[in-house]
Design an enzyme around this catalytic site. Structure first.
Site, mmCIF file in Angstrom:
data_model
loop_
_atom_site.group_PDB
_atom_site.id
_atom_site.type_symbol
_atom_site.label_atom_id
_atom_site.label_comp_id
_atom_site.label_asym_id
_atom_site.label_seq_id
_atom_site.Cartn_x
_atom_site.Cartn_y
_atom_site.Cartn_z
ATOM 1 N N ASP A 6 0.859 -1.143 -0.041
ATOM 2 C CA ASP A 6 0.101 0.321 -0.243
ATOM 3 C C ASP A 6 0.945 1.309 0.019
ATOM 4 O O ASP A 6 1.660 1.298 0.805
ATOM 5 C CB ASP A 6 -0.795 0.006 1.189
ATOM 6 C CG ASP A 6 -2.108 0.994 1.108
ATOM 7 O OD1 ASP A 6 -3.125 0.883 1.366
ATOM 8 O OD2 ASP A 6 -1.535 2.166 1.182
ATOM 9 N N ASP A 100 -3.899 2.388 -5.345
ATOM 10 C CA ASP A 100 -2.425 2.073 -4.638
ATOM 11 C C ASP A 100 -2.248 1.155 -3.729
ATOM 12 O O ASP A 100 -1.203 0.960 -3.020
ATOM 13 C CB ASP A 100 -2.227 3.591 -3.713
ATOM 14 C CG ASP A 100 -3.041 3.543 -2.263
ATOM 15 O OD1 ASP A 100 -3.758 2.866 -2.021
ATOM 16 O OD2 ASP A 100 -2.186 3.976 -1.171
ATOM 17 N N GLU A 101 -2.702 0.098 -4.105
ATOM 18 C CA GLU A 101 -2.907 -1.149 -3.233
ATOM 19 C C GLU A 101 -2.804 -2.408 -4.016
ATOM 20 O O GLU A 101 -3.712 -2.615 -4.928
ATOM 21 C CB GLU A 101 -3.996 -1.043 -2.365
ATOM 22 C CG GLU A 101 -4.294 -1.859 -1.042
ATOM 23 C CD GLU A 101 -5.689 -1.579 -0.826
ATOM 24 O OE1 GLU A 101 -5.943 -2.412 -0.064
ATOM 25 O OE2 GLU A 101 -6.167 -0.627 -1.159
HETATM 26 P P1 TTP Z 1 -5.058 5.196 0.973
HETATM 27 O O1 TTP Z 1 -4.313 4.104 0.665
HETATM 28 O O2 TTP Z 1 -6.253 4.971 1.775
HETATM 29 O O3 TTP Z 1 -4.488 6.579 1.596
HETATM 30 P P2 TTP Z 1 -3.219 7.124 1.367
HETATM 31 O O4 TTP Z 1 -2.329 6.229 0.323
HETATM 32 O O5 TTP Z 1 -3.407 8.507 1.044
HETATM 33 O O6 TTP Z 1 -2.515 6.983 2.759
HETATM 34 P P3 TTP Z 1 -1.877 5.768 3.579
HETATM 35 O O7 TTP Z 1 -0.388 6.158 3.632
HETATM 36 O O8 TTP Z 1 -2.635 5.855 4.867
HETATM 37 O O9 TTP Z 1 -1.998 4.581 2.770
HETATM 38 O O10 TTP Z 1 -5.686 5.722 -0.596
HETATM 39 C C1 TTP Z 1 -5.167 5.835 -1.513
HETATM 40 C C2 TTP Z 1 -5.441 6.822 -2.429
HETATM 41 O O11 TTP Z 1 -6.854 6.938 -2.775
HETATM 42 C C3 TTP Z 1 -4.983 8.484 -1.608
HETATM 43 O O12 TTP Z 1 -3.873 8.666 -1.814
HETATM 44 C C4 TTP Z 1 -6.192 9.251 -2.224
HETATM 45 C C5 TTP Z 1 -7.264 8.172 -2.664
HETATM 46 N N1 TTP Z 1 -8.428 8.331 -1.553
HETATM 47 C C6 TTP Z 1 -9.677 9.367 -1.867
HETATM 48 O O13 TTP Z 1 -9.443 10.079 -3.130
HETATM 49 N N2 TTP Z 1 -10.381 9.341 -1.104
HETATM 50 C C7 TTP Z 1 -10.387 8.764 0.051
HETATM 51 O O14 TTP Z 1 -11.344 8.890 1.030
HETATM 52 C C8 TTP Z 1 -9.189 7.868 0.299
HETATM 53 C C9 TTP Z 1 -9.306 7.115 1.999
HETATM 54 C C10 TTP Z 1 -8.311 7.765 -0.499
HETATM 55 MG MG MG Z 2 -2.108 4.117 0.581
#
Ligand code: TTP
Ligand code: MG
Length: 388
Positions: A6, A100-101
């Site tokens: 992730d 992103d995962e």
């Molecule tokens: P996430 O992996 O949930 O968040 P992140 O990568 O920004 O942070 P973390 O380090 O905690 O993993 O989500 C991936 C991307 O998806 C994030 O960068 C932006 C998008 N996203 C949205 O557009 N709206 C949302 O509510 C969430 C949770 C994520």
């Molecule tokens: Mg993330």
């Protein structure tokens, strides 16, 4: 072993990577309008309490120095594809689950690349060196634990749970960390005195099933370290469908339509969650005498839109002469492909506006359901209690 990767503060990290002026600063990626929300915030901004889904004006209030950057989805999708390609250099079994995962099944790759820990370090290094971004990686013999593990040492962390450590690890997992546990399930758990996955083991399977339905048996299995789900590559994900057997056989057109809508929404949401689009839409009907029929049609443009699926399914139903009562209704999609690989999107102008509008509604509903749990929002036509 399965790894779950992730990216850290994905959209924000990309923006900081591409603009050195933003590095080390609290930034939020989102829109500029008063009603916009934060898509994600840099870790510097998170220290102030800025988080995803927070209205921009509120984020600005708690972090006045916050820099707002407009989202560039196309760019993030391109980088996402690069990440997935990089992962495929380790194993062909890669399942992207969001932008992103991804999961990667590394069974059998150990001889070439080393054990799970070594592979995780190598992936993390490669992402840093080639894409100038950081990620967090979890590794475990089963999928759900790999996902939980990747979140434990964020950002830029690696957590590997070996087979013999599973038991100890499971005992301590906070129930909130379990994929699928929303606010409603949380409340129920607390009423049952459950705070950790270990404590789930004290509850009988029948009670879990009674309280949480199908998810109850998943919880029962998770608490024992069991998760049969496999890492699904594109080829394995041949179809996505949803169906229900009704408590009472029905024949009313209105009720049939509502169920078609309900299942179209479920299928649409799963497609969107998995970043897939479907070319084929099908319906399945089982009648009171247990006979059944299926009908399908191919769309001109593959879709992940619940409303497009619904319209196609409704058309299919309307072409059937229904003489018997119905005991099961289902909606299915097949000929799935990766949304990111979609190349052409030629809509007639008049239709494009409509499709975009429904896409926005889909996304908003997905977002609310993800954040606050299923059933918190549904289309008005699904609010009547006559679907049982
Ligand atoms: P996430 O992996 O949930 O968040 P992140 O990568 O920004 O942070 P973390 O380090 O905690 O993993 O989500 C991936 C991307 O998806 C994030 O960068 C932006 C998008 N996203 C949205 O557009 N709206 C949302 O509510 C969430 C949770 C994520
Ligand atoms: Mg993330």
């Amino acid at each position: 072993m399965i790894l779950h990767i992730d990216m850290d503060a994905f959209f924000a990290s990309v923006e900081q990577r591409d603009n050195p002026d933003l590095r080390g600063k609290p930034i939020a990626v989102g829109g500029f309008s008063k009603r916009s929300v934060v898509a994600t915030a840099s870790y510097e901004a998170r220290k102030f309490g800025v988080s995803s889904a927070m209205p921009i004006f509120q984020a600005k209030k708690i972090c006045p120095c916050l820099i707002i950057i407009p989202a560039q989805k196309k760019k993030y999708r391109r980088i996402s594809r690069e990440i997935m390609e990089l992962l495929r250099t380790y194993s062909p079994i890669v399942e992207p689950v969001s932008i992103d995962e991804a999961y990667i099944d590394i069974n059998g790759c150990e001889r070439i690349f080393g054990d799970a820990g070594e592979i995780a370090i190598s992936i993390s290094k490669k992402i840093k060196n080639q894409l100038f971004l950081t990620c967090s990686i979890g590794g475990a013999p089963v999928k759900f634990l790999a996902k939980i593990a990747s979140d434990l040492n964020k950002p830029d962390g690696i957590t590997i749970i070996k087979e013999k450590e599973m038991e100890k690890f499971i005992r301590k997992i906070d129930i909130r960390k379990i994929p699928g546990v929303g606010p409603c399930a949380m409340k129920q758990m607390h009423l049952l005195g459950i705070k950790t996955l270990g404590e789930v083991r004290k509850v009988k399977k029948a009670i879990l099933m009674q309280k949480f339905g199908k998810f109850g048996s998943t919880l029962y299995a998770f608490s024992r370290g069991e998760d049969n789900s496999i890492v699904k590559t594109e080829e394995k994900r041949k179809s996505i469908s949803s169906e229900s057997t009704l408590n009472k056989d029905i024949h009313e057109t209105g009720k049939i339509r509502k169920l078609i809508l309900l299942h179209s929404e479920i299928v649409g949401r799963e497609l969107r969650e998995k970043n897939l689009i479907a070319k084929n839409i099908s319906i399945k009907l089982k009648f009171s005498d247990f006979s059944h029929i299926t009908r399908q049609k191919a769309l001109t443009i593959p879709t992940d839109s619940s409303s497009v699926i619904y319209r196609a399914a409704k058309q299919l139903i309307e072409n059937i002469e229904i003489r018997k009562k119905i005991r099961l209704i289902g909606v299915g999609t097949s000929l799935l492909s990766d949304k990111h690989k979609q190349v052409q999107m030629e809509f007639f102008k008049s239709n494009a506006g409509n499709i975009n509008k429904w896409e926005k509604i889909d996304r908003t509903m997905d977002f609310i359901s993800k954040k606050f749990g299923d059933n918190k929002i549904k289309k008005a036509s699904l609010t009547l209690n006559d679907l049982e």
